[in-house]
Design a protein around this motif. Structure first.
Motif, mmCIF file in Angstrom:
data_model
loop_
_atom_site.group_PDB
_atom_site.id
_atom_site.type_symbol
_atom_site.label_atom_id
_atom_site.label_comp_id
_atom_site.label_asym_id
_atom_site.label_seq_id
_atom_site.Cartn_x
_atom_site.Cartn_y
_atom_site.Cartn_z
ATOM 1 N N GLN A 81 0.517 -1.319 -0.113
ATOM 2 C CA GLN A 81 0.011 -0.018 -0.004
ATOM 3 C C GLN A 81 0.993 1.340 0.061
ATOM 4 O O GLN A 81 1.976 1.460 0.538
ATOM 5 C CB GLN A 81 -0.980 -0.013 1.379
ATOM 6 N N SER A 82 0.315 2.125 -0.846
ATOM 7 C CA SER A 82 0.699 3.580 -0.509
ATOM 8 C C SER A 82 -0.535 4.386 -0.789
ATOM 9 O O SER A 82 -1.633 3.968 -1.224
ATOM 10 C CB SER A 82 1.644 3.877 -1.825
ATOM 11 N N PRO A 83 -0.432 5.772 -0.590
ATOM 12 C CA PRO A 83 -1.603 6.614 -0.968
ATOM 13 C C PRO A 83 -2.040 6.551 -2.644
ATOM 14 O O PRO A 83 -3.322 6.416 -2.660
ATOM 15 C CB PRO A 83 -1.191 8.069 -0.630
ATOM 16 N N ALA A 84 -1.069 6.457 -3.381
ATOM 17 C CA ALA A 84 -1.155 6.382 -4.832
ATOM 18 C C ALA A 84 -2.177 5.167 -5.160
ATOM 19 O O ALA A 84 -3.033 5.123 -5.922
ATOM 20 C CB ALA A 84 -0.016 6.607 -5.722
ATOM 21 N N SER A 85 -1.422 3.859 -4.601
ATOM 22 C CA SER A 85 -2.007 2.561 -4.981
ATOM 23 C C SER A 85 -3.545 2.295 -4.471
ATOM 24 O O SER A 85 -4.317 1.959 -4.768
ATOM 25 C CB SER A 85 -1.156 1.577 -4.594
ATOM 26 N N ASN A 86 -3.694 2.955 -3.082
ATOM 27 C CA ASN A 86 -5.083 2.865 -2.656
ATOM 28 C C ASN A 86 -6.259 3.816 -3.508
ATOM 29 O O ASN A 86 -7.195 3.452 -3.425
ATOM 30 C CB ASN A 86 -5.134 3.359 -1.003
ATOM 31 N N ASN A 87 -5.499 4.726 -3.730
ATOM 32 C CA ASN A 87 -6.568 5.836 -4.692
ATOM 33 C C ASN A 87 -6.863 4.910 -5.864
ATOM 34 O O ASN A 87 -8.022 5.196 -6.626
ATOM 35 C CB ASN A 87 -5.852 7.199 -4.831
ATOM 36 N N LEU A 88 -5.773 4.225 -6.400
ATOM 37 C CA LEU A 88 -6.129 3.683 -7.848
ATOM 38 C C LEU A 88 -7.083 2.515 -7.548
ATOM 39 O O LEU A 88 -8.113 2.399 -8.137
ATOM 40 C CB LEU A 88 -4.962 2.949 -8.281
ATOM 41 N N LEU A 89 -7.025 1.999 -6.324
ATOM 42 C CA LEU A 89 -8.101 0.655 -6.088
ATOM 43 C C LEU A 89 -9.523 1.392 -5.860
ATOM 44 O O LEU A 89 -10.411 0.978 -6.195
ATOM 45 C CB LEU A 89 -7.616 -0.142 -4.936
ATOM 46 N N ARG A 90 -9.445 2.426 -5.021
ATOM 47 C CA ARG A 90 -10.468 3.357 -4.870
ATOM 48 C C ARG A 90 -11.353 3.689 -6.091
ATOM 49 O O ARG A 90 -12.538 3.482 -6.136
ATOM 50 C CB ARG A 90 -10.381 4.599 -3.816
ATOM 51 N N LYS A 91 -10.831 4.169 -6.985
ATOM 52 C CA LYS A 91 -11.373 4.578 -8.290
ATOM 53 C C LYS A 91 -11.880 3.491 -9.147
ATOM 54 O O LYS A 91 -13.062 3.406 -9.560
ATOM 55 C CB LYS A 91 -10.225 5.282 -9.301
ATOM 56 N N ILE A 92 -11.119 2.494 -8.986
ATOM 57 C CA ILE A 92 -11.609 1.059 -9.774
ATOM 58 C C ILE A 92 -12.977 0.768 -9.160
ATOM 59 O O ILE A 92 -13.991 0.194 -9.640
ATOM 60 C CB ILE A 92 -10.561 0.062 -9.488
ATOM 61 N N LEU A 93 -13.028 0.760 -7.863
ATOM 62 C CA LEU A 93 -14.061 0.249 -6.969
ATOM 63 C C LEU A 93 -15.268 1.370 -7.134
ATOM 64 O O LEU A 93 -16.434 0.786 -7.128
ATOM 65 C CB LEU A 93 -13.942 -0.006 -5.499
ATOM 66 N N GLN A 94 -15.116 2.288 -7.332
ATOM 67 C CA GLN A 94 -16.022 3.265 -7.485
ATOM 68 C C GLN A 94 -16.859 3.009 -8.820
ATOM 69 O O GLN A 94 -18.033 2.924 -8.856
ATOM 70 C CB GLN A 94 -15.670 4.707 -7.308
ATOM 71 N N ASN A 95 -16.005 2.787 -9.707
ATOM 72 C CA ASN A 95 -16.538 2.229 -11.079
ATOM 73 C C ASN A 95 -17.176 0.826 -11.168
ATOM 74 O O ASN A 95 -18.315 0.710 -11.522
ATOM 75 C CB ASN A 95 -15.524 2.508 -12.385
ATOM 76 N N LEU A 96 -16.648 -0.019 -10.291
ATOM 77 C CA LEU A 96 -17.264 -1.178 -10.103
ATOM 78 C C LEU A 96 -18.479 -1.276 -9.530
ATOM 79 O O LEU A 96 -19.502 -2.003 -9.893
ATOM 80 C CB LEU A 96 -16.345 -2.292 -9.322
ATOM 81 N N VAL A 97 -18.595 -0.273 -8.432
ATOM 82 C CA VAL A 97 -20.063 -0.288 -7.726
ATOM 83 C C VAL A 97 -21.013 0.248 -8.963
ATOM 84 O O VAL A 97 -22.068 -0.353 -9.046
ATOM 85 C CB VAL A 97 -20.017 0.625 -6.643
ATOM 86 N N SER A 98 -20.885 1.247 -9.620
ATOM 87 C CA SER A 98 -21.547 1.731 -10.696
ATOM 88 C C SER A 98 -21.987 0.705 -11.678
ATOM 89 O O SER A 98 -23.162 0.478 -11.870
ATOM 90 C CB SER A 98 -20.859 2.782 -11.147
ATOM 91 N N VAL A 99 -21.011 -0.216 -12.224
ATOM 92 C CA VAL A 99 -21.417 -1.164 -12.942
ATOM 93 C C VAL A 99 -22.139 -2.253 -12.671
ATOM 94 O O VAL A 99 -23.195 -2.752 -13.009
ATOM 95 C CB VAL A 99 -20.014 -1.778 -13.888
ATOM 96 N N LEU A 100 -21.837 -2.767 -11.389
ATOM 97 C CA LEU A 100 -22.624 -3.627 -10.680
ATOM 98 C C LEU A 100 -24.010 -3.232 -10.345
ATOM 99 O O LEU A 100 -25.062 -4.136 -10.638
ATOM 100 C CB LEU A 100 -21.915 -4.247 -9.441
ATOM 101 N N GLU A 101 -24.234 -2.100 -9.909
ATOM 102 C CA GLU A 101 -25.741 -1.605 -9.624
ATOM 103 C C GLU A 101 -26.541 -1.494 -10.854
ATOM 104 O O GLU A 101 -27.715 -1.993 -10.786
ATOM 105 C CB GLU A 101 -25.508 -0.274 -8.981
ATOM 106 N N LYS A 102 -25.977 -1.426 -11.943
ATOM 107 C CA LYS A 102 -26.674 -1.294 -13.237
ATOM 108 C C LYS A 102 -27.229 -2.828 -13.745
ATOM 109 O O LYS A 102 -27.938 -2.846 -14.335
ATOM 110 C CB LYS A 102 -26.132 -0.471 -14.363
ATOM 111 N N SER A 103 -26.089 -3.789 -13.466
ATOM 112 C CA SER A 103 -26.425 -4.984 -13.864
ATOM 113 C C SER A 103 -27.131 -6.147 -12.950
ATOM 114 O O SER A 103 -27.423 -7.078 -13.520
ATOM 115 C CB SER A 103 -25.203 -5.685 -14.362
ATOM 116 N N LEU A 104 -27.036 -5.826 -11.573
ATOM 117 C CA LEU A 104 -27.724 -6.612 -10.845
ATOM 118 C C LEU A 104 -28.998 -6.517 -10.565
ATOM 119 O O LEU A 104 -29.588 -5.398 -10.526
ATOM 120 C CB LEU A 104 -27.080 -6.767 -9.429
#
Length: 104
Positions: A81-104
């Motif tokens: 972990q680093s602030p940059a790596s956590n921020n990358l995963l955070r952005k990926i997961l924000q997009n993931l939540v959006s995609v999953l909410e539309k498909s489930l």
């Protein structure tokens, strides 16, 4: 279906990202599918157990773990972990939540 992204710090001081609303064994596959097909994650390792499932993935040279545990649900964390790596995963997961909410 409402999915909420929450963050917390574990006993080792690592930031973990929890996908509240995804608490089933089979939800792991839906999350893994979006990570691979939408976020271009590469699966390095996958282990299916009786009470848990673990996937080790990589995006842009950042390795992270996707974990399902029957007591917690689905959560993820960056391995080195680093602030940059956590921020990358955070952005990926924000997009993931959006995609999953539309498909489930």
């Amino acid at each position: 279906m409402a999915i909420i992204l929450k963050e917390g710090e574990n006993e080792k001081g690592l930031i973990e990202f929890y996908l509240v609303g995804l608490e089933c064994f089979d939800d792991f596959d839906a999350v893994l599918d979006v990570l691979v097909n939408v976020s271009n994650a590469k699966v390095i390792e996958k282990i299916d157990g009786i009470y848990s499932r673990i996937g080790k993935l990589e995006v842009k040279d950042t390795e992270f773990k996707l974990i399902y545990h029957e007591d917690v649900g689905i959560y993820l964390y960056v391995i080195n972990q680093s602030p940059a790596s956590n921020n990358l995963l955070r952005k990926i997961l924000q997009n993931l939540v959006s995609v999953l909410e539309k498909s489930l």
